[in-house]
Design an enzyme around this catalytic site. Structure first.
Site, PDB file in Angstrom:
ATOM      1  N   THR A  74      32.033   1.087  13.800  1.00 35.42           N
ATOM      2  CA  THR A  74      32.973   0.175  14.429  1.00 35.42           C
ATOM      3  C   THR A  74      32.806   0.248  15.953  1.00 35.42           C
ATOM      4  O   THR A  74      33.098  -0.720  16.654  1.00 35.42           O
ATOM      5  CB  THR A  74      34.436   0.494  14.051  1.00 35.42           C
ATOM      6  OG1 THR A  74      34.628   1.911  14.134  1.00 35.42           O
ATOM      7  CG2 THR A  74      34.745   0.026  12.640  1.00 35.42           C
ATOM      8  N   ARG A 119      31.049  10.583  16.877  1.00 37.86           N
ATOM      9  CA  ARG A 119      30.916  11.949  16.391  1.00 37.86           C
ATOM     10  C   ARG A 119      29.452  12.366  16.419  1.00 37.86           C
ATOM     11  O   ARG A 119      28.553  11.543  16.205  1.00 37.86           O
ATOM     12  CB  ARG A 119      31.471  12.044  14.961  1.00 37.86           C
ATOM     13  CG  ARG A 119      32.997  12.012  14.884  1.00 37.86           C
ATOM     14  CD  ARG A 119      33.642  13.189  15.586  1.00 37.86           C
ATOM     15  NE  ARG A 119      33.445  14.413  14.845  1.00 37.86           N
ATOM     16  CZ  ARG A 119      34.402  15.102  14.221  1.00 37.86           C
ATOM     17  NH1 ARG A 119      35.664  14.671  14.266  1.00 37.86           N
ATOM     18  NH2 ARG A 119      34.130  16.215  13.592  1.00 37.86           N
ATOM     19  N   HIS A 171      34.014   4.972   2.309  1.00 38.99           N
ATOM     20  CA  HIS A 171      33.455   4.993   3.668  1.00 38.99           C
ATOM     21  C   HIS A 171      32.148   5.758   3.768  1.00 38.99           C
ATOM     22  O   HIS A 171      31.639   5.944   4.878  1.00 38.99           O
ATOM     23  CB  HIS A 171      34.436   5.618   4.657  1.00 38.99           C
ATOM     24  CG  HIS A 171      35.706   4.852   4.840  1.00 38.99           C
ATOM     25  ND1 HIS A 171      35.869   3.887   5.800  1.00 38.99           N
ATOM     26  CD2 HIS A 171      36.874   4.905   4.159  1.00 38.99           C
ATOM     27  CE1 HIS A 171      37.106   3.390   5.727  1.00 38.99           C
ATOM     28  NE2 HIS A 171      37.727   3.992   4.730  1.00 38.99           N
ATOM     29  N   LYS A 175      32.866  -2.641  19.064  1.00 40.88           N
ATOM     30  CA  LYS A 175      33.620  -2.560  20.323  1.00 40.88           C
ATOM     31  C   LYS A 175      32.687  -2.772  21.511  1.00 40.88           C
ATOM     32  O   LYS A 175      33.016  -3.480  22.464  1.00 40.88           O
ATOM     33  CB  LYS A 175      34.305  -1.186  20.434  1.00 40.88           C
ATOM     34  CG  LYS A 175      35.406  -1.001  19.391  1.00 40.88           C
ATOM     35  CD  LYS A 175      35.804   0.455  19.174  1.00 40.88           C
ATOM     36  CE  LYS A 175      36.613   0.549  17.863  1.00 40.88           C
ATOM     37  NZ  LYS A 175      36.841   1.930  17.411  1.00 40.88           N
TER      38      LYS A 175
HETATM   39  O1  NBX Z   1      34.187   5.343   8.565  1.00 40.96           O
HETATM   40  C1  NBX Z   1      33.288   6.374   8.931  1.00 40.96           C
HETATM   41  C2  NBX Z   1      31.872   5.924   8.674  1.00 40.96           C
HETATM   42  O2  NBX Z   1      30.964   6.955   8.980  1.00 40.96           O
HETATM   43  C3  NBX Z   1      31.598   4.718   9.556  1.00 40.96           C
HETATM   44  O3  NBX Z   1      30.321   4.212   9.306  1.00 40.96           O
HETATM   45  C4  NBX Z   1      32.644   3.647   9.284  1.00 40.96           C
HETATM   46  O4  NBX Z   1      32.534   2.610  10.204  1.00 40.96           O
HETATM   47  C5  NBX Z   1      34.051   4.224   9.403  1.00 40.96           C
HETATM   48  C6  NBX Z   1      35.106   3.227   9.036  1.00 40.96           C
HETATM   49  O5  NBX Z   1      34.800   2.613   7.822  1.00 40.96           O
HETATM   50  N1  NBX Z   1      33.629   7.573   8.209  1.00 40.96           N
HETATM   51  C7  NBX Z   1      34.419   8.480   8.772  1.00 40.96           C
HETATM   52  O6  NBX Z   1      34.853   8.339   9.908  1.00 40.96           O
HETATM   53  N2  NBX Z   1      34.747   9.558   7.996  1.00 40.96           N
HETATM   54  C8  NBX Z   1      35.578  10.535   8.369  1.00 40.96           C
HETATM   55  O7  NBX Z   1      36.080  10.593   9.466  1.00 40.96           O
HETATM   56  C9  NBX Z   1      35.899  11.612   7.378  1.00 40.96           C
HETATM   57  C10 NBX Z   1      36.968  12.430   7.643  1.00 40.96           C
HETATM   58  C11 NBX Z   1      37.294  13.434   6.759  1.00 40.96           C
HETATM   59  C12 NBX Z   1      36.516  13.610   5.620  1.00 40.96           C
HETATM   60  C13 NBX Z   1      35.445  12.791   5.364  1.00 40.96           C
HETATM   61  C14 NBX Z   1      35.128  11.782   6.251  1.00 40.96           C
HETATM   62  N3  NBX Z   1      36.834  14.598   4.747  1.00 40.96           N
END
Ligand code: NBX
Ligand code: IMP
Length: 832
Positions: A677, A570, A378, A681
């Site tokens: 995402t 975020r 991701h 939406k």
């Molecule tokens: O995942 C997100 C990306 O930033 C988005 O672009 C993408 O659409 C989404 C789904 O594929 N990444 C994300 O949300 N990461 C985290 O929340 C995260 C949480 C804990 C961590 C690292 C990243 N240790």
């Protein structure tokens, strides 16, 4: 949902005759009787004393009964037909509320509403008392929730495995515009959706030693003797697919001490110390780490990762052995998806179980492992790639560390023989990073152990091949695939926007409820003035509802006929809320310079949380709030511009904002947002996107057409080229009079009277260390916002584009994403 969705297409499958419970009626009077029964005998209240929360619990339990019949039937069918199971391992499931998921997917919304009306209770009021299950940070966790729903909808026998955090993502409050974090307490009034399974409990070891035991004259087996053992207890939540066709299990683990108290200490009078072990054990499932994109790096986090990975593996191996009795067939009957690297230690745990418990030879164990696992990446941000210090793993999981060393030795041998003399390649593919103390790189490990590694948008997948996994992709070619993210339309269209759903069903037929690609039939209606009127009336009603929320939450009155310009996600430097705020200031300056011009009315709406330790992000929240205060109280501005920061962004708030948005801000530095995402939406609900060519914006552009989206700014390769030239912003600022004036205003304390230096770390970064290309993209963004304004004046043109956005979004259903995973990664059939 107010939609009258006749099940004309996929009629509800009847529950198998051998369904154990007495069938529960779905008519008003059965529902009413059941709700009253639950209220009386489970909640223990009378209709006279019941609070909204009591009613909510009674309704949830009555609905849950109807889910359980289908759940047992689904589970049984999977056992009986020997189907392959999918296990989705994720440290996060950002579910939100569940009541309307269950009601909507069982088509029970209207009957339950009616049953409650007869009891004098309003279903929509009950809806709001359910706490959000906020067991995730953002996109990654919400994706897991959408995917669980789609797997159930497509009839894939799937289990989600995660942690039952006692405290989910913190509650955000704003105090003088600063973010304050408060603990989140979603379980404090109980959770009617979950089933505790005290009998499903596994021992999870930590620490200790590894001993060699002879199993015969020639064979030696390693035996890990952990120093500490914690118990993982299962809690199950049902996940209902669309039209109730199939129900899956989300199994979350809670940590418990194996010995709740030390009697010796207790008897000696140390009543607190007697519980110390218990506290320590239970801390594992206490709280979700609130940092996204940057790994938390603490020991407790690593313990969480192993805790849930080990419990999940024991559970799925037990289930497999119970039915098939042979671990060697695991990959034929089990697919395990790793949601990012957080559960990667599961790979090593499976190797350990096969080597040490089932006496499988190394080669075969490794083959089975690779056929079983796959990994979703991701993020490409180097600082976000997870790695753990070797000494930490050695101390907590000594046997696992031995296995990782062996894996790395074989892995590097293979790499060396294919690429002799290429030391750079060897160090880049190594599972162990030697550059800053020795650390295990979880991304490399997950890659090596997976038959498929997927990116989450087309661009992100290309960049994976070119950057972080370039050398691994040469060494182990053909494994990287793209699976562009999707969202469940049941939640993000049907539930969140019943008005639009109803209109769509009227206009193009109920089939859209089952097949998202049907939305294409909307295209011709974009040119139908009468339809546009109805469409814009729905948007207008949603905006009136959001205006009410804004008024209630923060006391600001906004004009629903304004353009609602929305950035909700975020707070991160790469997502560039700062760029949006700077443009807001520029617009404010322009309005003040010519207050009598015929300005469009705009409301800038922000919402989002910053990681508690992320200084710059918290300062960005403060700046947004300071700008809001000045702008909203300036009598020359009035309704021409309002700035709103809604606190405590979560799934439920998103469900209120998304249907009301006109403009969707997706303005990350190109190359940095893996997919996004929220972008999907918002577009699905008719917002036009202003965005960079980043993540899934690229595919949104392809699906809605370039007349219906506002693309601006540097592209990913241009960002890279610029960075190589240097990231000083001075020239960009001096070439842009508007930007120069905006930054000077911030620096002179216009928004922080008495404290001009407050935002110094933000403005200094813009001037001299503009890694995120805010100054480089500012003029393009500003100009594009003016094009947005021009289009907004032409209501027909805007409405047309808005409809064409909805029409073009069918491909972004998570049903499409999951069907692709099923076919290309898991090798399981789907049922539509
Ligand atoms: O995942 C997100 C990306 O930033 C988005 O672009 C993408 O659409 C989404 C789904 O594929 N990444 C994300 O949300 N990461 C985290 O929340 C995260 C949480 C804990 C961590 C690292 C990243 N240790
Ligand atoms: P598990 O799959 O062993 O975790 O069991 C979960 C649920 O699946 C049980 O509570 C049973 O309802 C059902 N189940 C377990 N084993 C079988 C089986 O062999 N046939 C049908 N259903 C089963």
């Amino acid at each position: 949902m107010n939609v009258k969705a006749e099940p004309v297409h996929a009629a509800l499958e009847t529950i198998p005759a051998e369904s154990p419970g007495a069938p529960r009626g779905d008519d008003n009077s059965s529902l009413r009787a059941d709700i009253l029964e639950k209220l009386t005998y489970y909640v223990g209240k009378s209709t006279v004393t019941a609070s909204d929360r009591d009613w909510f619990v009674a309704v949830a339990l009555a609905v849950r009964d109807r889910v359980v019949d289908r759940w047992i039937a689904s589970t049984k069918a999977t056992y009986e037909n020997g189907a392959k199971r999918v296990y989705y391992l994720s440290l996060e499931f950002l579910i939100g509320r569940l009541l309307f998921d269950a009601l909507n997917n069982l088509q029970l919304t209207d009957p339950v509403r009616a049953a409650l009306e007869e009891l004098g209770v309003d279903l929509d009021r009950l809806r709001t008392v359910e706490p959000d299950a906020a067991l995730g940070n953002g996109g990654l966790g919400r994706l897991a929730a959408c995917y669980m729903e789609s797997m159930a909808t497509l009839g894939i026998p799937a289990y989600g495995y995660g942690i039952r955090y006692e405290h989910g993502l913190f509650r955000q409050a704003l105090k003088n515009g600063w973010q304050q974090e408060y603990p989140e307490d979603w379980l404090s009034f109980g959770n009617p959706w979950e089933f505790e399974r005290p009998e499903v409990v596994y021992a999870i070891g930590f620490g200790g030693t590894v001993e060699a035991e002879a199993t015969s004259d020639v064979m030696v087996r390693s035996v890990w003797k952990p120093a500490e053992v914690i118990e993982a207890v299962a809690y199950d939540t049902t996940i209902v697919g669309w039209r109730g066709r199939h129900v899956n299990t989300l199994r979350l683990w809670s940590a418990r001490a194996s010995h709740p108290l030390r009697l010796d200490a207790f008897n000696l009078g140390d009543h607190v110390g007697a519980f110390a072990d218990r506290m320590r054990a239970e801390s594992i499932s206490k709280i979700l780490y609130p940092s996204d994109e940057t790994p938390a790096g603490q020991e407790l986090r690593f313990r969480q990762e192993y805790f849930f990975a080990a419990a999940s593996l024991q559970d799925l191996v037990r289930r497999h052995m119970k039915v098939y009795g042979d671990i060697r067939t695991l990959h034929e009957k089990v697919a395990i998806q790793l949601n990012d690297t957080h559960p990667t230690i599961a790979i090593v745990e499976l190797m350990r179980l096969m080597l040490d418990t089932y006496d499988i030879a190394w080669e075969e164990a490794w083959e089975i492992t690779q056929k079983t696992f796959s990994y979703t990446n991701h993020t490409l941000l180097p600082e976000a790639l997870e790695s753990w210090p070797v000494p930490l793993i050695e101390r907590l999981l000594p046997r696992h560390m031995q296995i990782i060393y062996l894996l790395n030795a074989f892995h590097l041998d293979a790499a060396r023989s294919k690429n002799p003399g290429n030391d750079a390649l060897l160090s880049s593919v190594s599972l162990i990073d030697e550059s800053q103390g020795r650390r295990v790189r979880m991304g490399q490990l997950a890659f090596a152990a997976s038959h498929r590694i997927n990116g989450v948008s087309a661009l992100h997948t290309d960049l994976m091949r070119q950057t972080v996994f370039r050398d691994l992709n040469t060494l182990l070619p053909g494994r990287i695939v793209n699976k562009t993210n999707g969202i469940t339309f049941r939640r993000w269209l049907h539930q969140a926007n019943p008005g639009l759903t109803k209109l769509l069903v009227e206009a193009i037929g109920p089939k859209i409820l089952d097949d998202s690609m049907e939305l294409e039939k909307l295209k011709p209606l974009a040119d139908d003035a009468a339809f546009r009127e109805k469409f814009l009336a729905v948007k207008r009603a949603n905006k009136v509802a959001l205006a009410k929320v804004i008024q209630e939450q923060i006391g600001i009155r906004v004009d629903p006929s304004s353009l609602f310009d929305v950035q909700i996600k975020r707070i991160h430097e790469y997502k560039r809320q700062l760029l949006n705020i700077l443009e807001t200031i520029a617009l404010y300056d322009a309005i003040r310079a010519q207050p009598t011009r015929d300005w469009n009315h705009r409301v800038k709406i922000f919402a989002g949380k910053a990681a508690p330790s992320y200084h710059q992000a918290k300062l960005i929240i403060k700046l947004a709030n300071d700008v809001a205060r000045i702008v909203n109280s300036d009598p020359t501005v009035r309704d021409k511009l309002k700035v709103v920061f809604l606190p405590n962004y979560n799934v439920s708030l998103a469900e209120a904002i998304v249907p009301a948005a006109d403009l969707s801000e997706q303005i990350s530095t190109a190359g940095m947002e893996a997919s996004g995402t929220g972008n999907m939406k918002l577009a699905l609900n008719g917002a036009l996107t202003i965005g960079t060519l980043d993540g899934a914006n690229v595919e949104i552009l392809e699906n809605v057409g370039d007349d219906n989206i506002f693309i601006f700014g540097l592209k990913a390769d241009e960002v890279e080229a610029r960075r190589r030239e240097g990231i000083d912003g001075t020239a960009n600022i001096s070439n842009s009079p508007i930007l120069a004036e905006v930054i000077e205003a911030v620096e002179s304390g216009v928004f922080s009277p008495g404290e001009p230096g407050r935002f110094g770390s933000l403005t200094n970064a813009l001037r001299h260390h503009d890694y995120f290309m805010v100054t480089a993209d500012f003029d393009a963004y500003y100009a594009t916002q003016r094009r947005v304004g021009d289009k907004w004046r032409d209501t027909a043109a805007w409405g047309r584009s808005s409809i064409l956005n909805v029409a073009g979004m069918g491909w972004f259903s998570s049903d499409r994403s999951i069907a692709e995973y099923a076919e290309d990664i898991w090798d399981v059939p789907v049922r539509y």
